[in-house]
Enzyme design. Structure first.
Site, short mmCIF file in Angstrom:
data_model
loop_
_atom_site.label_atom_id
_atom_site.label_comp_id
_atom_site.label_asym_id
_atom_site.label_seq_id
_atom_site.Cartn_x
_atom_site.Cartn_y
_atom_site.Cartn_z
N ASP A 84 0.86 -1.18 0.00
CA ASP A 84 0.00 0.00 0.00
C ASP A 84 0.90 1.24 0.00
O ASP A 84 1.63 1.46 0.96
CB ASP A 84 -0.88 -0.04 1.27
CG ASP A 84 -2.25 0.55 1.05
OD1 ASP A 84 -2.32 1.62 0.42
OD2 ASP A 84 -3.23 -0.05 1.52
N ASP A 124 -2.75 4.76 -2.44
CA ASP A 124 -3.68 5.42 -1.53
C ASP A 124 -4.03 6.82 -2.03
O ASP A 124 -3.13 7.59 -2.39
CB ASP A 124 -3.00 5.50 -0.15
CG ASP A 124 -3.94 5.92 0.96
OD1 ASP A 124 -4.90 5.18 1.24
OD2 ASP A 124 -3.72 6.99 1.56
N GLU A 153 -6.53 4.01 -5.71
CA GLU A 153 -7.76 4.25 -4.95
C GLU A 153 -8.41 5.48 -5.59
O GLU A 153 -7.97 6.61 -5.40
CB GLU A 153 -7.44 4.53 -3.47
CG GLU A 153 -8.70 4.68 -2.65
CD GLU A 153 -8.47 5.21 -1.24
OE1 GLU A 153 -9.36 5.01 -0.40
OE2 GLU A 153 -7.43 5.83 -0.98
N HIS A 181 -11.21 -2.15 3.86
CA HIS A 181 -11.00 -1.69 5.23
C HIS A 181 -11.64 -0.35 5.52
O HIS A 181 -11.58 0.12 6.65
CB HIS A 181 -9.49 -1.63 5.50
CG HIS A 181 -8.84 -0.53 4.70
ND1 HIS A 181 -8.81 -0.54 3.32
CD2 HIS A 181 -8.23 0.61 5.08
CE1 HIS A 181 -8.21 0.56 2.90
NE2 HIS A 181 -7.84 1.27 3.94
N ASP A 182 -12.21 0.28 4.50
CA ASP A 182 -12.84 1.59 4.68
C ASP A 182 -14.36 1.52 4.65
O ASP A 182 -15.03 2.56 4.69
CB ASP A 182 -12.37 2.56 3.59
CG ASP A 182 -10.92 2.98 3.77
OD1 ASP A 182 -10.45 3.01 4.92
OD2 ASP A 182 -10.26 3.27 2.75
C1 GLC Z 1 -7.37 5.94 2.16
C2 GLC Z 1 -7.29 4.72 3.02
C3 GLC Z 1 -7.88 5.03 4.35
C4 GLC Z 1 -7.06 6.14 4.97
C5 GLC Z 1 -6.97 7.34 4.05
C6 GLC Z 1 -5.88 8.24 4.47
O1 GLC Z 1 -8.68 6.32 1.93
O2 GLC Z 1 -7.91 3.64 2.38
O3 GLC Z 1 -7.90 3.91 5.18
O4 GLC Z 1 -7.65 6.53 6.18
O5 GLC Z 1 -6.65 6.97 2.72
O6 GLC Z 1 -4.63 7.64 4.21
#
Ligand code: GLC
Ligand code: CA
Length: 573
Positions: free
Chosen positions: A98, A222, A275, A348-349
Site C-alpha cells: 500500500d 492510496d 484508490e 478496510h474503509d
Molecule cells: C485511504 C485509506 C484510508 C485512509 C486514508 C488516508 O482512503 O484507504 O484507510 O484513512 O486513505 O490515508
C-alpha cells in the site's frame, strides 16, 4: 483491450493488524500472514494486497507512514517480510503493498526537518501557508509560543482557506516553530506531501523501486487523485466538502502519473491499482485508458458508504439494487474497452458487504454466496476483502469507546462531545457505517479470540465467531461460503469471458434481481442473482454451470438470494 495477468488477477486484501497474531501481543503481524499462506493458496486468490506494513505511529493505523523503507516493528522485521514474500512466491501468490504518499506521518524524518525552519531543505516537501491575519505570525524577538493557539481557538478567518479535513475540522494546522499552517487533508498527524516539488517525487519513485527491486509485485496507491493540489488554494462552497471530489483530480495529476509510469512502472511487470477517490466515471480513462500510460486500474467510490462527518448522526440510506446497477453500468460504459477497474464490495474503509447488501440473519449462506457471485463475474479485477469469504458481518459495538478508528473518534468529539448531538443516535449510526466493522480480527475458529490471538486483541472480536462464523467451521459446513468462493474463483480463473466479456444489464429497472450477460468471443454467460429473501421469477436461458442452490436450478423461479451462472453458446454473436 490487451489481456494481462493484472486483469485476470484475483486480489485479496489483508489488513495485517487484524489477520493473524503470531506472538500473542494482540496485533496481527507478518509471521501470522506467513502461517496462513496455505489457506490463501487454497482459496485460489492470486494477489495479496497488504494494507500498510511500514513504520508508523498509527494515527490512522499505518496510513501515516514514518519510514517508507522500514517494517512496522509490531508487524515484524524486514527478514520476516523477505520470508513472507519468498514463501508467497513459492506458492504462486503475488504481493502488492500500500503506497501512502499523498501524505506521510508528522513523525517522518522529512516532516521533522520541514517544520524546523522556512529555509530547511525539506521545507517544500510539505504544503505550508501563512496565516491570513499577520497578528498570528510570531514577530522578531517574540517567542513563538506567545502566539500559539490551540486548534479550537484558531478562528476560521486565520486559516489560509476554508478547506476541511476528510476526518473533520480545518485541513490546516498551525505550527508554532515557524508560525505557519501546514495542510492535512486527513488527520493532523498526516501532513500532505507537496507533489509540486520534483525532489519529493524523486524520493517517492526511489522508494517504490526499493520495494519492487526486492521482488514486490506492485502497489495499491492510496488516495492517488489527491496528489496534485489546486495551486491557488481557493475557498470552496461549504457543501462541496461532502463531495470526495473536492480535492481530487488536481491540475497536474496526470503529468505526475505519467512521470511515475516512465520512472517506475515501465521498468517492471507489476500491478498497480489506484484508490479512485473522487474520480467520476467520465474521467476514469484519463487515469486508466490504455494509451495514457498512467495507471492500470482504479476502484471507484460511487457505491462506498458516504462517511462525511455529519453521517455519524444521520447515515445515508443504503444503495438500492437499481442504483447499484446504474453505478455499474455507468462505470462499465465509461471504461469501455480502453480502461480497466478493480471491482469490490468491501474493504478496510467500508462496513461488511454481507451486512450492507445481504441478509446475515435469515440467509447468511445464500446472500453471502450470491454477493460473491456478482463480485467475481463483473468485468474488472475483483478485490476480495479478508473475512468476506467466511461470511464475516458487522460487529455489534456496544459503546462508543469500543471503536478504535480515528474517524469515529473525531466525529464523536465534534458531533457529540462538543456539538451536543445525541450519543445513542451516534452509536446507532456508527454501528452501520464505521470502518471498524471491517477491521475486527479475522475469525479462524471457535477457540478464544476466534484463534486470532492468544493475547488481548487490539480491537473487539465479533462474538459471532462462536456461532459458526469462522474459517474452521466453514471448512466442513454443508453450506460453506468458503468452499463456494473456492469453486467460484476456480471457475473465474479458467473462464476468460468472465474477466474480459462485455457486460450487458438485461433488466436495469428490476430492484429484486440482477440479471446480466457477459459476452466474449461468441460465448455468452448469463448471471442471475436474487437480491431479496423472497422468490423471484425470471426468464433464464442457458445451461446452469454454477449456483448457490444445489438442486432444481432449472425452473424460472429464483429462490431467496439464489445466484446462477449459466452458459449459452450464441450463434454468431
Ligand atoms: C485511504 C485509506 C484510508 C485512509 C486514508 C488516508 O482512503 O484507504 O484507510 O484513512 O486513505 O490515508
Ligand atoms: Ca503480533
Amino acid at each position: 483491450m490487451q489481456p494481462s495477468w493484472q486483469k485476470e488477477a484475483i486480489i485479496y486484501q489483508i489488513y495485517p493488524r487484524s489477520f493473524q497474531d503470531s506472538n500473542g501481543d494482540g496485533v496481527g503481524d507478518l509471521r501470522g500472514i506467513l502461517q496462513r499462506l496455505d489457506y490463501l493458496q487454497a482459496l485460489g486468490v492470486t494477489v495479496l494486497w497488504l494494507s500498510p506494513i511500514f513504520a508508523s505511529p498509527n494515527a490512522d493505523n499505518g496510513y501515516d507512514v514514518s519510514d517508507y523503507r522500514a517494517i512496522q516493528p509490531e508487524f515484524g522485521t524486514m527478514r520476516d517480510f523477505d520470508e513472507l514474500l519468498a514463501e508467497a512466491h513459492a506458492r504462486g501468490l503475488k504481493i502488492i503493498l500500500d503506497l501512502v504518499v499523498n501524505h506521510s506521518s508528522d513523525e517522518h524524518e522529512w516532516f521533522r526537518e520541514s517544520r524546523k525552519s522556512k529555509d530547511n531543505p525539506f521545507r517544500d516537501f510539505y504544503v505550508w501557508k501563512p496565516a491570513k491575519s499577520a497578528s498570528l505570525i510570531p514577530s522578531e524577538g517574540i517567542k513563538p509560543a506567545t502566539n500559539v493557539l490551540a486548534r479550537d481557538e484558531v478562528d476560521d478567518e486565520y486559516f489560509p482557506n476554508n478547506w476541511q479535513s476528510l476526518f473533520g475540522g480545518s485541513a490546516w494546522k498551525w505550527d508554532e516553530a515557524t508560525g505557519e499552517f501546514y495542510l492535512h487533508l486527513f488527520v493532523e498527524k498526516q501532513p500532505d506531501l507537496n507533489w509540486e516539488n520534483p525532489r519529493l517525487r524523486r524520493e517517492v519513485y526511489d522508494l517504490m523501486r526499493f520495494w519492487l527491486d526486492k521482488g514486490v509485485d506492485g502497489f495499491r496507491l492510496d488516495v492517488v487523485p489527491f496528489f496534485s493540489k489546486a495551486l491557488t488554494f481557493p475557498d470552496y462552497p461549504p457543501e462541496r466538502f461532502a463531495d470526495l471530489s473536492a480535492y481530487a483530480n488536481g491540475p497536474r495529476i496526470h503529468e505526475f502519473l505519467r512521470e511515475m509510469h516512465d520512472e517506475v512502472w515501465s521498468n517492471y511487470d507489476a500491478l498497480n491499482v489506484g484508490e479512485g477517490v473522487g474520480v467520476r466515471a467520465e474521467d476514469a480513462n484519463l487515469y486508466v485508458g490504455e494509451s495514457r500510460r498512467e495507471l492500470q486500474m482504479l476502484y471507484h467510490f460511487d457505491h462506498a458508504v458516504p462517511r462525511d462527518e455529519a453521517r455519524f448522526l444521520d447515515p445515508a440510506p443504503e444503495f438500492s439494487l437499481v442504483q447499484m446497477k446504474q453505478i455499474t453500468r455507468r462505470w462499465d460504459e465509461a471504461l469501455g474497452d480502453d480502461g480497466w477497474q478493480s471491482v469490490y464490495f468491501g474493504n478496510h474503509d467500508n462496513p461488511r458487504m454481507l451486512s450492507r447488501f445481504g441478509d446475515p440473519v435469515r440467509f447468511p449462506y445464500e446472500s453471502a454466496t450470491m454477493l460473491a457471485t456478482v463480485l467475481l463475474t463483473l468485468r474488472g479485477t475483483p478485490s476480495l476483502y479478508q473475512g468476506d469469504e467466511i461470511g464475516m458481518t458487522n460487529c455489534p459495538f456496544e459503546a462508543v469507546n469500543e471503536f478504535d478508528d480515528v474517524q469515529v473518534r473525531n466525529a464523536y468529539d465534534a458531533l457529540v462531545r462538543r456539538g451536543g448531538g445525541d450519543e445513542a443516535q451516534f452509536l446507532v449510526a456508527a454501528n452501520r457505517i464505521a470502518r471498524d466493522h471491517a477491521r475486527t480480527p479475522f475469525q479462524w475458529d471457535d477457540s478464544p479470540n476466534a484463534g486470532f490471538s492468544t493475547g488481548r486483541p487490539w480491537l473487539k472480536v465479533n462474538p459471532n465467531f462462536g456461532q459458526g462464523v469462522n474459517a474452521a467451521a466453514e471448512e466442513t459446513a454443508p453450506k460453506s461460503i468458503l468452499n463456494f468462493y473456492r469453486n467460484l474463483i476456480e471457475l473465474r480463473k479458467r473462464t476468460p469471458a468472465l474477466a474480459y466479456g462485455h457486460y450487458r444489464d438485461v433488466r436495469p429497472d428490476d430492484n429484486a434481481v440482477w440479471l446480466y450477460e457477459r459476452e466474449w468471443k461468441g460465448e455468452t454467460w448469463v448471471i442471475a442473482c436474487n437480491f431479496t429473501g423472497e422468490t423471484q421469477e425470471v426468464e433464464l436461458e442457458g445451461e446452469v454451470r454454477f449456483g448457490n442452490y444445489t438442486t432444481g436450478a432449472t425452473s424460472a423461479t429464483l429462490r431467496p438470494y439464489e445466484s446462477r451462472v449459466a452458459f449459452q453458446k450464441k450463434a454468431n454473436s
